[in-house]
Design an enzyme around this catalytic site. Structure first.
Site, mmCIF file in Angstrom:
data_model
loop_
_atom_site.group_PDB
_atom_site.id
_atom_site.type_symbol
_atom_site.label_atom_id
_atom_site.label_comp_id
_atom_site.label_asym_id
_atom_site.label_seq_id
_atom_site.Cartn_x
_atom_site.Cartn_y
_atom_site.Cartn_z
ATOM 1 N N GLY A 64 47.014 61.808 51.311
ATOM 2 C CA GLY A 64 48.165 62.529 50.475
ATOM 3 C C GLY A 64 48.022 63.649 50.516
ATOM 4 O O GLY A 64 48.894 64.341 50.563
ATOM 5 N N LYS A 65 46.816 64.355 50.562
ATOM 6 C CA LYS A 65 46.632 65.747 50.512
ATOM 7 C C LYS A 65 47.397 66.541 51.902
ATOM 8 O O LYS A 65 47.694 67.637 51.481
ATOM 9 C CB LYS A 65 45.055 66.502 50.483
ATOM 10 C CG LYS A 65 43.934 65.973 51.462
ATOM 11 C CD LYS A 65 42.786 66.346 51.373
ATOM 12 C CE LYS A 65 42.180 65.829 52.750
ATOM 13 N NZ LYS A 65 40.990 66.553 53.219
ATOM 14 N N ASN A 124 51.033 57.147 34.685
ATOM 15 C CA ASN A 124 50.602 57.189 35.983
ATOM 16 C C ASN A 124 49.381 58.852 35.640
ATOM 17 O O ASN A 124 49.739 59.836 36.711
ATOM 18 C CB ASN A 124 51.613 57.859 37.080
ATOM 19 C CG ASN A 124 50.856 57.157 38.482
ATOM 20 O OD1 ASN A 124 50.188 57.530 38.924
ATOM 21 N ND2 ASN A 124 51.940 57.097 39.403
ATOM 22 N N TYR A 127 48.565 65.653 41.186
ATOM 23 C CA TYR A 127 49.664 67.171 41.511
ATOM 24 C C TYR A 127 48.658 68.279 41.037
ATOM 25 O O TYR A 127 48.680 69.793 41.378
ATOM 26 C CB TYR A 127 50.530 66.421 41.311
ATOM 27 C CG TYR A 127 51.636 65.617 41.749
ATOM 28 C CD1 TYR A 127 51.771 65.626 42.725
ATOM 29 C CD2 TYR A 127 51.697 64.553 40.944
ATOM 30 C CE1 TYR A 127 52.390 64.790 43.846
ATOM 31 C CE2 TYR A 127 52.704 63.259 41.478
ATOM 32 C CZ TYR A 127 53.230 63.486 43.031
ATOM 33 O OH TYR A 127 53.370 62.357 43.480
ATOM 34 N N ILE A 164 57.341 59.777 46.352
ATOM 35 C CA ILE A 164 55.968 60.618 47.353
ATOM 36 C C ILE A 164 55.327 59.129 47.114
ATOM 37 O O ILE A 164 54.770 58.890 46.401
ATOM 38 C CB ILE A 164 55.352 61.873 47.485
ATOM 39 C CG1 ILE A 164 53.963 61.624 48.884
ATOM 40 C CG2 ILE A 164 54.581 61.967 46.163
ATOM 41 C CD1 ILE A 164 53.144 62.688 48.588
ATOM 42 N N TYR A 165 55.019 57.865 48.469
ATOM 43 C CA TYR A 165 54.245 57.031 48.689
ATOM 44 C C TYR A 165 53.363 56.947 50.001
ATOM 45 O O TYR A 165 53.870 56.663 50.839
ATOM 46 C CB TYR A 165 55.340 55.888 48.423
ATOM 47 C CG TYR A 165 55.909 55.496 47.212
ATOM 48 C CD1 TYR A 165 55.244 55.017 46.039
ATOM 49 C CD2 TYR A 165 56.952 56.783 46.836
ATOM 50 C CE1 TYR A 165 55.681 55.150 44.691
ATOM 51 C CE2 TYR A 165 57.960 56.145 45.799
ATOM 52 C CZ TYR A 165 57.264 55.891 44.523
ATOM 53 O OH TYR A 165 57.629 55.751 43.453
ATOM 54 N N GLY A 185 42.264 60.609 51.607
ATOM 55 C CA GLY A 185 42.325 61.351 52.122
ATOM 56 C C GLY A 185 44.295 61.575 52.224
ATOM 57 O O GLY A 185 44.502 62.759 52.521
#
Length: 180
Positions: free
Chosen positions: A108-109, A135, A142, A96-97, A106
């Protein structure tokens, strides 16, 4: 924020190679030996390797667009395509990048919500991933989204043995499915 998610196909190979190399480099190049890193990038994200993954019926790539601009991607694996567990009741979020210039906005959410939605449709019990133990930003992300650490496994960048935390998210089960 209106993101568009598009499933990748073999016709997207060159785009996938480019975004895979660029986002991985943006995230980790500075933390690794240059020779090991270059060799890893050249083998893990070459056309032959990614073509093979795109052709695997148990692997799914999704591109993420914001206003028609490619801002990121993610990769899901089931069955024997999973990198570690390979359990019938699990689905792996292997990658997931988000491109560096779009991080902190935001995105990523929204991506993780889409990942969970897709994972839920598979009928699997849990979604899992590996994240580099150093990381801390990703680990915090997460955790904020319901993932918990359940183990660890080695991950190699060339000869450099690094350690990934294994984290899982329990997928809510449809009451109709749980009765079967």
């Amino acid at each position: 924020m209106e993101l568009e998610f598009r499933k990748g196909t073999l016709s997207d190979l060159k785009v996938l190679v480019h975004i895979s190399k660029s986002t991985f480099s943006e995230s980790f190049e500075k933390d690794n030996d240059p020779d090991d890193f270059r060799k890893y990038i050249d083998s893990a994200f070459c056309e032959e390797e990614l073509s093979s993954q795109l052709n695997n019926l148990n692997t799914f790539f999704y591109f993420v667009y914001l206003e028609n601009i490619l801002v990121g991607y993610f990769k899901l694996n089931i069955g024997d395509a999973q990198s570690d567990l390979k359990q019938d009741d699990s689905i792996e979020l292997e990658r997931i990048y988000v491109r560096h210039v779009y991080q902190g906005k935001g995105i990523g959410k929204y991506i993780i919500a889409k990942v969970k939605q897709l994972a839920l449709k598979t009928g699997k019990s849990f979604l899992w991933l590996g994240v580099w133990e150093k990381n801390t930003r990703a680990i915090s992300f997460y955790k904020e989204h319901g993932f918990v650490k359940f183990g660890k496994h080695p991950y190699y960048i060339g000869k450099d043995k690094q350690m990934d935390w294994l984290m899982r998210y329990e997928l809510p089960q449809n009451s109709d499915k749980s009765m079967n």
